[in-house]
Design a protein around this motif. Structure first.
Motif, PDB file in Angstrom:
ATOM      1  N   LEU A  48     -18.453  -1.382   6.189  1.00  0.00           N
ATOM      2  CA  LEU A  48     -17.748  -2.518   6.129  1.00  0.00           C
ATOM      3  C   LEU A  48     -16.829  -3.615   5.051  1.00  0.00           C
ATOM      4  O   LEU A  48     -17.363  -4.349   3.891  1.00  0.00           O
ATOM      5  CB  LEU A  48     -19.129  -3.340   5.758  1.00  0.00           C
ATOM      6  CG  LEU A  48     -19.915  -3.499   7.125  1.00  0.00           C
ATOM      7  CD1 LEU A  48     -20.697  -3.986   6.717  1.00  0.00           C
ATOM      8  CD2 LEU A  48     -18.851  -4.186   8.730  1.00  0.00           C
ATOM      9  N   ARG A  51     -15.143  -7.013   3.576  1.00  0.00           N
ATOM     10  CA  ARG A  51     -16.295  -7.731   3.840  1.00  0.00           C
ATOM     11  C   ARG A  51     -17.413  -8.258   2.821  1.00  0.00           C
ATOM     12  O   ARG A  51     -17.582  -7.196   1.742  1.00  0.00           O
ATOM     13  CB  ARG A  51     -16.964  -7.150   5.646  1.00  0.00           C
ATOM     14  CG  ARG A  51     -15.945  -6.239   6.206  1.00  0.00           C
ATOM     15  CD  ARG A  51     -16.105  -7.447   8.085  1.00  0.00           C
ATOM     16  NE  ARG A  51     -15.157  -7.161   8.232  1.00  0.00           N
ATOM     17  CZ  ARG A  51     -14.956  -7.621   9.676  1.00  0.00           C
ATOM     18  NH1 ARG A  51     -14.996  -8.589   9.620  1.00  0.00           N
ATOM     19  NH2 ARG A  51     -13.485  -8.024   9.679  1.00  0.00           N
ATOM     20  N   ALA A  77     -19.655  -3.235   1.658  1.00  0.00           N
ATOM     21  CA  ALA A  77     -19.643  -4.994   1.778  1.00  0.00           C
ATOM     22  C   ALA A  77     -19.515  -4.832   0.478  1.00  0.00           C
ATOM     23  O   ALA A  77     -19.683  -4.877  -0.495  1.00  0.00           O
ATOM     24  CB  ALA A  77     -20.372  -5.505   2.757  1.00  0.00           C
ATOM     25  N   ASP A 108     -18.547 -12.916   6.382  1.00  0.00           N
ATOM     26  CA  ASP A 108     -18.627 -12.209   7.433  1.00  0.00           C
ATOM     27  C   ASP A 108     -20.032 -12.220   7.813  1.00  0.00           C
ATOM     28  O   ASP A 108     -20.105 -11.919   8.994  1.00  0.00           O
ATOM     29  CB  ASP A 108     -18.623 -10.783   7.550  1.00  0.00           C
ATOM     30  CG  ASP A 108     -16.304 -10.498   7.418  1.00  0.00           C
ATOM     31  OD1 ASP A 108     -15.904 -11.366   7.848  1.00  0.00           O
ATOM     32  OD2 ASP A 108     -16.241 -10.370   5.929  1.00  0.00           O
TER      33      ASP A 108
END
Ligand code: CP
Length: 339
Positions: A48, A51, A77, A108
């Motif tokens: 990720l 993100r 992320a 996100d």
């Protein structure tokens, strides 16, 4: 054993009630794959990268908030925690306005916990960001039920056909609701027991799914493969549901002798935080049958799976072998590869 074939393509994770058994199985399979990453030396993959996940918690949390943050970070992320006590909510901003302002920063995924049942659904209806329910009032706690299911599957090899007893404050428990939805959908039989004042009438509607409602803890536990104890939720009780904590502990506190009625290899679970000596005796909470800390470990894997499937670009099958450990930026600058 039932075979479920289905991917998870939903935008939000709001509850277990609306999920198909195949979607639950896919979430659990994905979590099982991610569990391995937390055992590596370098517990980080780039799934990720780029993100952003916002944790918006309006209620206290140790396990859920921390594990969502760890899960986001293990997937690379950026995890942002909004502390309600220092946010503009304390100046009177509404939930909707807070969410709109956070959405303006293009996250996100927003992970939300709120004392009001339906708060995550409200945000999902009104906004554009994917929403994950981290517990809404007494309604649902979907990732808790998923991590409980992952723990059961890890120790019992299946969910279908198992007998599960859920003991305690069912009335106020989002954990009980999500677990009853999940376990009955996946083919387990469930019995609940608690004081009459704490087993709500709405649960009669579950009876056709095989749910048994018992008054006595012993009757619910008879032959159970899994004994799930619920926390007494003093913060959600605006009146007395039983005469005293001492009385509750005597009639509904799980003690070692109760487990003699359960299956020989029964496992004991509790979502935490535990009230030692009230709903569960220390000898059980810390005993060999207790999986309370395994549940916490599996919470990270489940939340990695949920974030990956909700906030990830691709909703294809996860292949953990594709994920090389991420390179440390500082080490990379010096030309050294990590992992
Ligand atoms: N089980 C659970 O939701 O724990 P926390 O309240 O600490 O997140």
């Amino acid at each position: 054993m039932a075979a479920f074939f289905m991917n998870f393509t939903r935008k939000h994770l709001l509850g277990i009630r609306e999920l198909e058994p195949g979607e639950i199985a896919h979430l659990l399979d994905t979590a099982e794959t991610f569990r391995e990453i937390s055992k590596r030396d370098i517990k980080k993959v780039p799934a990720l990268r780029g993100r952003t996940v916002i944790n918006l918690f309006f209620e206290p949390s140790t396990r859920t908030r921390t594990s969502f943050e760890i899960a986001a970070k293990r997937l690379s992320a950026d995890a942002v925690n909004v502390s309600v006590s220092t946010s503009s909510v304390s100046k009177g901003e509404t939930l909707s306005d807070t969410a709109r302002n956070l959405e303006a920063m293009s996250p996100d995924c927003i992970v939300v916990r709120h004392s009001m049942a339906g708060a995550p659904q409200q945000l999902a209806r009104m906004g554009t960001s994917p929403i994950v329910n981290a517990g809404d009032g007494s309604h649902e706690h979907p990732t808790q039920a998923l991590l409980d299911a992952l723990t059961i599957r890890e120790h019992k090899g299946r969910i279908e056909g198992l007998k599960v007893a859920i003991i305690g404050d069912v009335l106020h428990s989002r954990v009980a609701r999500s677990n009853i939805h999940l376990l009955t959908k996946m083919g387990a039989t469930v019995a609940v027991a608690g004081p009459g004042t704490m087993v709500p009438d709405e649960f009669e509607s579950f009876v056709e799914t095989g749910l048994r409602i018992e008054k006595r803890i012993d009757d619910a536990i008879e032959d159970a493969d899994v004994v799930m104890v619920l926390r007494i939720q003093r913060e959600r009780q605006d009146s007395a549901f039983f005469p005293s904590m001492r009385e509750y502990a005597i009639h509904y506190g799980l003690r070692r002798q109760h487990l003699e009625r359960a299956a020989k290899d029964a496992i004991v679970m509790h979502p935490g935080p535990i009230n030692r000596g009230i709903e569960i005796a220390s000898e059980v909470a810390d005993g060999n049958s207790s999986l309370i800390l395994d549940q916490v470990t599996n919470g990270v894997a489940v939340r990695m799976a949920v974030l990956y499937l909700i906030a990830g670009v691709s909703r294809a099958e996860v292949d953990v072998d594709r994920f090389e450990p991420v390179e440390d930026a500082g080490e990379k600058a010096q030309g050294k590869k990590v992992g």
